[in-house]
Motif scaffolding. Sequence first.
Motif, PDB file in Angstrom:
ATOM      1  N   TYR A 167      16.764  35.688 -38.266  1.00  0.00           N
ATOM      2  CA  TYR A 167      18.195  35.776 -37.983  1.00  0.00           C
ATOM      3  C   TYR A 167      18.827  36.880 -38.814  1.00  0.00           C
ATOM      4  O   TYR A 167      19.682  37.611 -38.350  1.00  0.00           O
ATOM      5  CB  TYR A 167      18.887  34.450 -38.311  1.00  0.00           C
ATOM      6  N   GLN A 184      16.410  24.240 -34.487  1.00  0.00           N
ATOM      7  CA  GLN A 184      17.178  25.300 -33.851  1.00  0.00           C
ATOM      8  C   GLN A 184      17.671  24.856 -32.492  1.00  0.00           C
ATOM      9  O   GLN A 184      16.896  24.546 -31.608  1.00  0.00           O
ATOM     10  CB  GLN A 184      16.334  26.562 -33.753  1.00  0.00           C
ATOM     11  N   LEU A 205      20.447  32.996 -44.244  1.00  0.00           N
ATOM     12  CA  LEU A 205      19.870  32.782 -42.913  1.00  0.00           C
ATOM     13  C   LEU A 205      18.350  32.879 -42.972  1.00  0.00           C
ATOM     14  O   LEU A 205      17.808  33.578 -43.819  1.00  0.00           O
ATOM     15  CB  LEU A 205      20.387  33.844 -41.940  1.00  0.00           C
ATOM     16  N   CYS A 239      22.919  32.014 -31.907  1.00  0.00           N
ATOM     17  CA  CYS A 239      21.958  33.061 -32.169  1.00  0.00           C
ATOM     18  C   CYS A 239      22.707  34.360 -32.366  1.00  0.00           C
ATOM     19  O   CYS A 239      23.882  34.464 -32.052  1.00  0.00           O
ATOM     20  CB  CYS A 239      20.986  33.181 -31.013  1.00  0.00           C
ATOM     21  N   THR A 240      22.000  35.312 -32.917  1.00  0.00           N
ATOM     22  CA  THR A 240      22.647  36.560 -33.269  1.00  0.00           C
ATOM     23  C   THR A 240      22.994  37.377 -32.037  1.00  0.00           C
ATOM     24  O   THR A 240      23.977  38.090 -32.001  1.00  0.00           O
ATOM     25  CB  THR A 240      21.705  37.373 -34.166  1.00  0.00           C
TER      26      THR A 240
END
Lengths: 419, 471
Positions: free
Chosen positions: B454, B205, B450, B237-238
């Motif tokens: 996420y 990540q 995902l 990232c969300t």
Amino acid sequence: MSPLSSQGVSDPAVANDRPPHDRHASAALPSRDESWNAYLSASTPLPSSPEWRRTDYSALGLDRLDDSGRRPDPDESELSIVAPPEVSILSLEAALSDARFAAQARRVLEADPVGSYAKIESLSRALAAKDMLVFIPRAAADSETVVRITARSSDGFAFPRFSIFAAPESRAIVLEEHVGAPSDGPSASRTPTVVSFSSLFLGAGAGVKHFYLQDLPMASRAFWRQTVEIESRATLAHASLLLGGALHKSDLAVRLRGTGAGASLWGALMGSGTQKFDFHSRQIHDAPKTQSRLLFNAALKDCARAVYTGLIRIEKKAGDSDAYQENHNLLLSDSARSDTTPLLEILTDSVRCKHGATAGAPDPEELFYVESRGLSPQEAEETLVMGFFSPLLGQIHSSELAGRLEDRVAQKLREGAFP
Amino acid sequence: MNPSTQAAAGIKTGYQYGFHDEEKLVFKSRKGLDERVVEQISHMKEEPSWMRDKRLEAYRIFKSKPMPAWGDTEFLNAIDFDDIYYYLKPTEKIEGRWEDVPESIKNTFEKIGIPEAERKFLAGVTAQYDSEAVYHRINEELKKQGVIFTDMDTALKEYPDVVKRYFGTIIPSSDNKFAALNTAVWSGGSFVYVPKGAQVAMPLQAYFRINAQKAGQFERTLIIAEEGSKVHYIEGCTAPTYAADSLHSAVVELIAMPGSHIRYTTIQNLSNNVYNLVTKRAIAREDAIVEWVDGNLGSKLTMKYPAVYLVGKGARGDILSCALAGEGQHQDAGAKLIFAAPHTSGTIISKSISKDGGRASYRGLVKVHPQAHDVKVNVRCDALLLDEMSRSDTYPTMEIDSKRVRVEHEASVSKIGEEQLFYLMSRGLKEQEAVTMIVNGFFDQFARELPLEYSVELNRLIQLEMEGSVG
């Protein structure tokens, strides 16, 4: 000789001849010299414009016309318009000074050209032998008015230009063809170039079936642009069949202007040798509750190439509209090539819009099935290709004509690569 | 910057930032770009001369290339290249004030449940998010397998030969104006090297890992998966990423060696003032698989078309693209598959939603070269329009130069069906809830790809986006 022209003219028809040059032409109509100068001063369309992305403007070979340094004489090729007597056929100049037609004629003049076609359109205005207007009135109940438009070319340049007005609630069949001269003599080896601009105006509730056949000699080059405006409740059924020419570029732009207008568009081509076809279609929804569908099929053998670009645009005010577009490419040889760009631009939410495209060789399973019924591999392939053309041929009102065109496609399919 | 985290992240702490008195170089970050700025960036990073030359060459290409004449030219031409900081020394990195972060972004953090420490990192208030405890363990495991996962600047120092061998080989500077710009001024980004046969079980990540440099405006990422290896990399990232920078232009190169498998997942939620113009391309050799999973939620204008070049027999490329365009946004996203070898295959699935006057465009290319026989490719684009002010476009192109292929393309644009709404409301849902449920369902195919955390965040985010958009 093309199948369409061999059908002969049996209608109680009048071949139209334009009156001599009209000296009272409206000031709004540009003179040949004005158009020629506009042509010279317009810049050459760039490959970056969507219309010329896949076909270079120079490939049409029009710059040969500039060589002499002066405006060439208008072309003398044959454009015949054959229609029953109730149909009025006159030149744009004449229509502009005729109270009955002036308002409609003005629409032809005021049409807004696509920017990248400005140059070629000015050329067409400068050199067209005639700019013809055809007015189709509302006929007796249920009868369809048949109009035939034929451009013949065996050599040199031809610039057909015409517009057709279908009166409200009228019913018409328009048969348009670009073909070689009946007896292609020694000049057949030369390279005719046809540049055609035309427009169709469908009044409210009109119903027009338009069939376009391009069966020019294999060495020729063709540019064909047609704009169609469809008022409320009117419907257009268009079918294009493209067979001839070394290079063919089409642009069919249909604008649905009135509530409830509809258009069904079919196109098909059979490419062989080193032929190249570049077909552009536009389905513009500019009013609510409009419908359009398009099916374009290309069968390609040898080194033939097909380019398809199709736009569906739904404007903000065209709610509750429904649009569909489908393009299939059948690649019959390893060297055949197809490029497809289906475009959707949707500016309102209350729509249903779909498009689909495929490209590939004939499905081996389908071939196997047909062969298992006792056909040779070649016959099986031919059967599949003919099936590919049947949706279009099914649109042709005369079964005799459809049969003859089917033979023509089959003939082209069997011919060697470079006849 | 916290020196201990730097060390743990494997970044050398000995930066001198290029102050060499005898040369009288006084570098001050300033707006605008010229050769001097490019040279300074390279100098401050103590780069080898080949990289400096590459940057300078790229700068000249950037200057000579015109702005793209396609896409959202109105938005593009509004970019003022002279009004941008092309390089900030790490010590200058924002360190803004939490009070200055827009209220709407703070609310979003609150509602999708981002932890306090993460919020400040995401908002650009701190350049650090302390995730070392977790990452230390992952690092140990990766090291055992010989996997290298570091930021690009460090990679250039520690693995110069590998970087030199692959850098810019997939996306040369001359590819496009923004790739040239990135090559001239790049900073940060990830470098991943997965040795032969290594299987990286846990997704790598980026947004935690890059934090030493803070994923910059012009990040440069290079992933090399050797034969038979497997890796999943996640970028973004969300939660909304607040950036004061107005231009984000990354270059991402993936190299999938025979039989390897790379998945690259992006969730882009940049704040709505950012131009996001990104070039992403992968090369897939024999029997390799490359997957792009690409979600675009934020930014003012995104132009991004992840590509897979299938150059080895049996290679496969799958691209799943999803976009949500709200007020003032244009998501011009898509995908490219280039088939240059036989028995290759691929799919493109694009899902987009336009609302509140937003515009979502799918722009894509499928190209089959003559030598690529027995190719199968399927493209599907679905668009949902939530109101009559919004716009959806589909611009696919298919160039087929080979006979034994099966190419299929399908696209549809629609609004939420009255019947669907009626059905859900008859089950007791309010209209708002029904619409949100349909939208979540529409993105389900994406969310399923995902990692769990996420996908949970994505669902919450969509819920939030939908608030007040109905009724």
